[in-house]
Write an enzyme that holds these catalytic residues in place. Structure first.
Site, PDB file in Angstrom:
ATOM      1  N   GLU A   1      31.790  38.499  12.515  1.00 26.28           N
ATOM      2  CA  GLU A   1      32.993  39.188  12.003  1.00 26.28           C
ATOM      3  C   GLU A   1      32.655  40.622  11.592  1.00 26.28           C
ATOM      4  OE1 GLU A   1      35.988  37.964  12.464  1.00 26.28           O
ATOM      5  OE2 GLU A   1      34.916  36.260  13.309  1.00 26.28           O
TER       6      GLU A   1
ATOM      7  N   TRP B   1      32.877  42.404  14.664  1.00 22.79           N
ATOM      8  CA  TRP B   1      34.262  42.759  15.015  1.00 22.79           C
ATOM      9  C   TRP B   1      34.674  44.026  14.266  1.00 22.79           C
ATOM     10  CZ3 TRP B   1      37.622  41.522  18.683  1.00 22.79           C
ATOM     11  CH2 TRP B   1      37.478  40.317  19.367  1.00 22.79           C
TER      12      TRP B   1
ATOM     13  N   TRP C   1      60.876  45.732  24.539  1.00 20.95           N
ATOM     14  CA  TRP C   1      61.076  45.177  23.201  1.00 20.95           C
ATOM     15  C   TRP C   1      62.547  44.842  22.990  1.00 20.95           C
ATOM     16  CZ3 TRP C   1      56.516  44.003  21.365  1.00 20.95           C
ATOM     17  CH2 TRP C   1      55.413  44.801  21.653  1.00 20.95           C
TER      18      TRP C   1
ATOM     19  N   ASN D   1      43.123  35.678   7.602  1.00 23.09           N
ATOM     20  CA  ASN D   1      43.080  36.164   8.987  1.00 23.09           C
ATOM     21  C   ASN D   1      43.888  35.302   9.957  1.00 23.09           C
ATOM     22  OD1 ASN D   1      41.992  37.819  11.208  1.00 23.09           O
ATOM     23  ND2 ASN D   1      40.993  35.906  11.776  1.00 23.09           N
TER      24      ASN D   1
ATOM     25  N   TRP E   1      54.760  46.151  17.895  1.00 21.26           N
ATOM     26  CA  TRP E   1      53.630  45.878  17.006  1.00 21.26           C
ATOM     27  C   TRP E   1      53.431  47.001  15.990  1.00 21.26           C
ATOM     28  CZ3 TRP E   1      49.593  49.415  17.202  1.00 21.26           C
ATOM     29  CH2 TRP E   1      49.546  50.244  18.321  1.00 21.26           C
TER      30      TRP E   1
ATOM     31  N   TRP F   1      46.423  44.192  15.404  1.00 24.61           N
ATOM     32  CA  TRP F   1      47.781  44.202  15.955  1.00 24.61           C
ATOM     33  C   TRP F   1      47.779  44.278  17.470  1.00 24.61           C
ATOM     34  CZ3 TRP F   1      52.241  42.711  14.018  1.00 24.61           C
ATOM     35  CH2 TRP F   1      52.298  42.523  12.628  1.00 24.61           C
TER      36      TRP F   1
HETATM   37  C1  FAD Z   1      47.366  41.675  12.662  1.00 22.90           C
HETATM   38  C2  FAD Z   1      46.048  41.855  11.946  1.00 22.90           C
HETATM   39  C3  FAD Z   1      45.870  42.945  11.097  1.00 22.90           C
HETATM   40  C4  FAD Z   1      44.653  43.133  10.424  1.00 22.90           C
HETATM   41  N1  FAD Z   1      44.520  44.215   9.591  1.00 22.90           N
HETATM   42  C5  FAD Z   1      43.334  44.409   8.948  1.00 22.90           C
HETATM   43  C6  FAD Z   1      43.162  45.523   8.084  1.00 22.90           C
HETATM   44  O1  FAD Z   1      44.036  46.390   7.920  1.00 22.90           O
HETATM   45  N2  FAD Z   1      41.975  45.633   7.422  1.00 22.90           N
HETATM   46  C7  FAD Z   1      40.957  44.732   7.591  1.00 22.90           C
HETATM   47  O2  FAD Z   1      39.902  44.885   6.972  1.00 22.90           O
HETATM   48  N3  FAD Z   1      41.100  43.698   8.445  1.00 22.90           N
HETATM   49  C8  FAD Z   1      42.241  43.501   9.117  1.00 22.90           C
HETATM   50  N4  FAD Z   1      42.377  42.416   9.948  1.00 22.90           N
HETATM   51  C9  FAD Z   1      41.196  41.558  10.225  1.00 22.90           C
HETATM   52  C10 FAD Z   1      41.019  40.339   9.303  1.00 22.90           C
HETATM   53  O3  FAD Z   1      42.206  39.631   9.193  1.00 22.90           O
HETATM   54  C11 FAD Z   1      40.526  40.732   7.908  1.00 22.90           C
HETATM   55  O4  FAD Z   1      39.418  41.593   7.997  1.00 22.90           O
HETATM   56  C12 FAD Z   1      40.111  39.483   7.118  1.00 22.90           C
HETATM   57  O5  FAD Z   1      41.175  38.595   7.016  1.00 22.90           O
HETATM   58  C13 FAD Z   1      39.645  39.910   5.737  1.00 22.90           C
HETATM   59  O6  FAD Z   1      39.327  38.793   4.969  1.00 22.90           O
HETATM   60  P1  FAD Z   1      37.830  38.472   4.566  1.00 22.90           P
HETATM   61  O7  FAD Z   1      37.203  39.672   3.942  1.00 22.90           O
HETATM   62  O8  FAD Z   1      37.840  37.226   3.803  1.00 22.90           O
HETATM   63  O9  FAD Z   1      37.162  38.258   5.992  1.00 22.90           O
HETATM   64  P2  FAD Z   1      35.838  37.448   6.410  1.00 22.90           P
HETATM   65  O10 FAD Z   1      36.267  36.372   7.336  1.00 22.90           O
HETATM   66  O11 FAD Z   1      35.050  37.069   5.236  1.00 22.90           O
HETATM   67  O12 FAD Z   1      35.077  38.543   7.279  1.00 22.90           O
HETATM   68  C14 FAD Z   1      34.100  39.461   6.753  1.00 22.90           C
HETATM   69  C15 FAD Z   1      34.479  40.870   7.061  1.00 22.90           C
HETATM   70  O13 FAD Z   1      34.477  41.108   8.466  1.00 22.90           O
HETATM   71  C16 FAD Z   1      35.515  42.012   8.811  1.00 22.90           C
HETATM   72  N5  FAD Z   1      36.443  41.321   9.711  1.00 22.90           N
HETATM   73  C17 FAD Z   1      36.768  40.013   9.697  1.00 22.90           C
HETATM   74  N6  FAD Z   1      37.620  39.741  10.715  1.00 22.90           N
HETATM   75  C18 FAD Z   1      37.819  40.910  11.367  1.00 22.90           C
HETATM   76  C19 FAD Z   1      38.598  41.288  12.491  1.00 22.90           C
HETATM   77  N7  FAD Z   1      39.330  40.393  13.184  1.00 22.90           N
HETATM   78  N8  FAD Z   1      38.610  42.578  12.874  1.00 22.90           N
HETATM   79  C20 FAD Z   1      37.868  43.492  12.210  1.00 22.90           C
HETATM   80  N9  FAD Z   1      37.115  43.198  11.130  1.00 22.90           N
HETATM   81  C21 FAD Z   1      37.081  41.921  10.722  1.00 22.90           C
HETATM   82  C22 FAD Z   1      36.221  42.388   7.513  1.00 22.90           C
HETATM   83  O14 FAD Z   1      35.653  43.607   7.054  1.00 22.90           O
HETATM   84  C23 FAD Z   1      35.869  41.232   6.605  1.00 22.90           C
HETATM   85  O15 FAD Z   1      35.867  41.567   5.249  1.00 22.90           O
HETATM   86  C24 FAD Z   1      43.595  42.205  10.633  1.00 22.90           C
HETATM   87  C25 FAD Z   1      43.788  41.117  11.484  1.00 22.90           C
HETATM   88  C26 FAD Z   1      44.999  40.939  12.136  1.00 22.90           C
HETATM   89  C27 FAD Z   1      45.176  39.760  13.037  1.00 22.90           C
END
Ligand code: FAD
Length: 494
Positions: A293, A296, A324, A361, A379, A402
């Site tokens: 992650e 990612w 749309w 997420n 989106w 998105w």
């Molecule tokens: C529509 C949509 C919008 C999102 N908008 C954001 C946003 O504005 N800011 C944001 O930080 N994340 C965003 N995410 C990614 C993800 O949902 C969040 O990072 C995650 O839910 C944060 O929770 P956590 O810290 O417990 O994640 P964990 O699962 O603990 O992951 C650890 C870290 O990895 C990074 N990470 C995790 N998943 C992703 C991912 N899919 N893409 C990029 N980085 C990731 C984050 O920095 C996160 O804190 C988005 C996802 C979707 C589907």
């Protein structure tokens, strides 16, 4: 009001001070710009410049501003514990820095790099102008483990597929250990007059004027210390089960470090080092799903850097002509924003977002899929709402999330993979604890109907005290029909 404690200046021996420009790196641990400033040997002037207009069109949203306020307060406190303090200035940033140089005789300025297009353009100009004026001006890598230009494919091009990016990125993982936080950060001599009238943190008006932030206050503690506490408790007690539990919104399976990472309160390098200490090789075994992650996150920044138009334009240009929906957009968008779609998992997610500034997420994917595929709302409208309401709103991650969910981004899910919120709820919130928490009006429905109250017999609804259309809305869209409509729309552009 944020109280400012008395300051014990620690005087530096060098003659020329160095400016340390904090932005989204609000920490003292593993801060390369701070390390470089300390190497200069003189007094350090830690400064934050308030210039939201320079981030246009992505000025921080309301939830981000709330976080920023408390994170700056925490940073000021940490700096005071090291014998210094945070100077707050108002932009334009170039003018503010020039004035500060003139007032203090600073000869050098250090900052850590950011990657959103507006900030990059601004920083490049500032660096060029200040260097032309004879200043030593240096930016540093701190927000990512690899700069977006450090990981490229064999042809020297950016990656567009995560799997290939991850292979290259995870193989390259090593590098320097994190820098420890210094104990002392020498400031200007105590008897030096304070230059000019400067705003205080409260003057920046980052906090809301009306009291909507109770949920944020109850959920979060911004700042570097809290980031460390959260990281360590996650690594010691939950990381081992992350792979199993990360998709469950009803359980505290993920780290919730996203806002701390966004504001740079903990560096990815520190996080990785903590993981390596606890688990060994971060790309294998129990730690791997979590480190992926973080991969990612780096991929998202890689994409934003190489494709800077993507916060508003689809990476897959076929989607520029996507048909749309044209009717009821505003009404449907408002119902989605307010958590009143009549689809429980979606409403639970949108209410969690409104109340806490964060959403799980898995639920982010489900609500984004409903908006862009079932409701056929662009989106960009969803991304904007997230931008204003998420405490972790991050241009790179939000854009990737998105575009991925709506099908128009790098490595997007195949368009036909349209999340079914009922099945998602039954699978990932099997006992309904998440929906019951955020949609208490449905709490008494049996599990069988909780994720789809419209399918419940009238007697079941009556027993649970639910009157559809009164206590809880009818679904704003038929899931099967709208899925078919989305697939037909896709056929028109594929
Ligand atoms: C529509 C949509 C919008 C999102 N908008 C954001 C946003 O504005 N800011 C944001 O930080 N994340 C965003 N995410 C990614 C993800 O949902 C969040 O990072 C995650 O839910 C944060 O929770 P956590 O810290 O417990 O994640 P964990 O699962 O603990 O992951 C650890 C870290 O990895 C990074 N990470 C995790 N998943 C992703 C991912 N899919 N893409 C990029 N980085 C990731 C984050 O920095 C996160 O804190 C988005 C996802 C979707 C589907």
């Amino acid at each position: 009001m944020t109280s400012i404690s008395p300051l014990k200046h620690t005087q530096a021996s060098g003659t020329h001070p160095t400016i340390l420009w904090f932005r989204r790196d609000l920490r003292l641990d593993d801060n390369p710009a701070l390390v470089a400033a300390l190497r200069d040997g003189g007094a350090i002037i830690p400064v934050y410049i308030h210039a939201p207009e320079e981030e246009a069109p992505w000025e921080p949203g309301a939830a981000s501003r709330w976080w920023l306020h408390w994170s700056l307060a925490a940073l000021d406190e940490s700096l005071r514990n090291c014998g210094n303090r945070l100077w707050i200035l108002r932009g334009p940033s170039l003018e503010a820095l020039r004035r500060l140089v003139a007032e203090t005789g600073a000869r050098a300025i250090h900052w850590n790099r950011l990657y959103d297009p507006a900030t990059r353009a601004r920083d490049a100009e500032i660096k060029q102008r200040l260097r032309a004026a004879g200043l030593h001006c240096e930016s540093h890598k701190s927000n990512l483990l690899f700069e977006p230009w450090e990981i490229l494919n064999a042809g020297g091009q950016p990656y567009r597929v995560f799997r290939a990016f991850w292979r290259a990125w995870s193989r390259a993982l090593n590098g320097r250990p994190p820098y420890p936080a210094p104990e002392v950060i020498p400031g200007l001599p105590q008897d030096r007059p304070e230059p000019g009238e400067r705003p205080r943190l409260d003057d920046l008006d980052l906090l809301p004027r009306i009291d909507w932030d109770q949920g944020l206050r109850a959920t979060w503690t911004p700042g570097e210390c809290a980031a460390w506490v959260r990281a360590q408790s996650f690594i010691t007690s939950r990381l081992a089960q992350y792979g199993e539990k990360r998709d469950r919104p009803d359980q505290p399976g993920s780290s919730r470090l996203s806002p701390h990472l966004h504001f740079g309160e903990i560096s990815p390098r520190r996080l990785l080092a903590l993981i390596v200490t606890a688990f060994g090789d971060p790309t294998r075994g129990a730690a791997e799903p979590y480190v992926r992650e973080l991969g990612w996150r780096e991929f998202a920044h890689h994409l934003l850097y190489h494709f800077p138009e993507t916060p508003t334009e689809p990476l897959d240009r076929r989607f520029s002509a996507f048909p749309w929906a044209e009717e009821d957009l505003e009404t449907s968008l408002r119902a989605w924003q307010q958590g009143r779609t009549g689809i429980p998992l979606v409403d639970a997610g949108m209410r969690e977002l409104w109340h806490t500034g964060w959403m799980h997420n898995r639920v982010r994917m489900v609500v984004a899929s409903l908006l862009t595929k079932n409701l056929l709302i662009p989106w960009q409208s969803g991304a904007r709402w997230f931008w204003d309401t998420l405490v972790d709103a991050d241009l790179a991650n939000n854009t990737l999330g998105w575009q991925w969910t709506s099908g128009c981004g790098a490595d997007a899910a195949p368009y036909f993979r349209i999340f079914n919120p009922v099945l998602q709820g039954q699978r990932f919130d099997p006992d309904g604890a998440y929906v019951r928490l955020w949609c208490p009006e449905l709490a008494r429905l049996p599990n069988k109907y909780l994720q789809q109250p419209w399918a419940a017999p009238q007697s079941v609804l009556a027993d649970a005290g639910v009157r559809l259309g009164v206590d809880y809305p009818h679904p704003i869209v038929d899931l099967a029909q709208s899925r078919a409509r989305a697939l037909a729309a896709w056929e028109r552009i594929r």
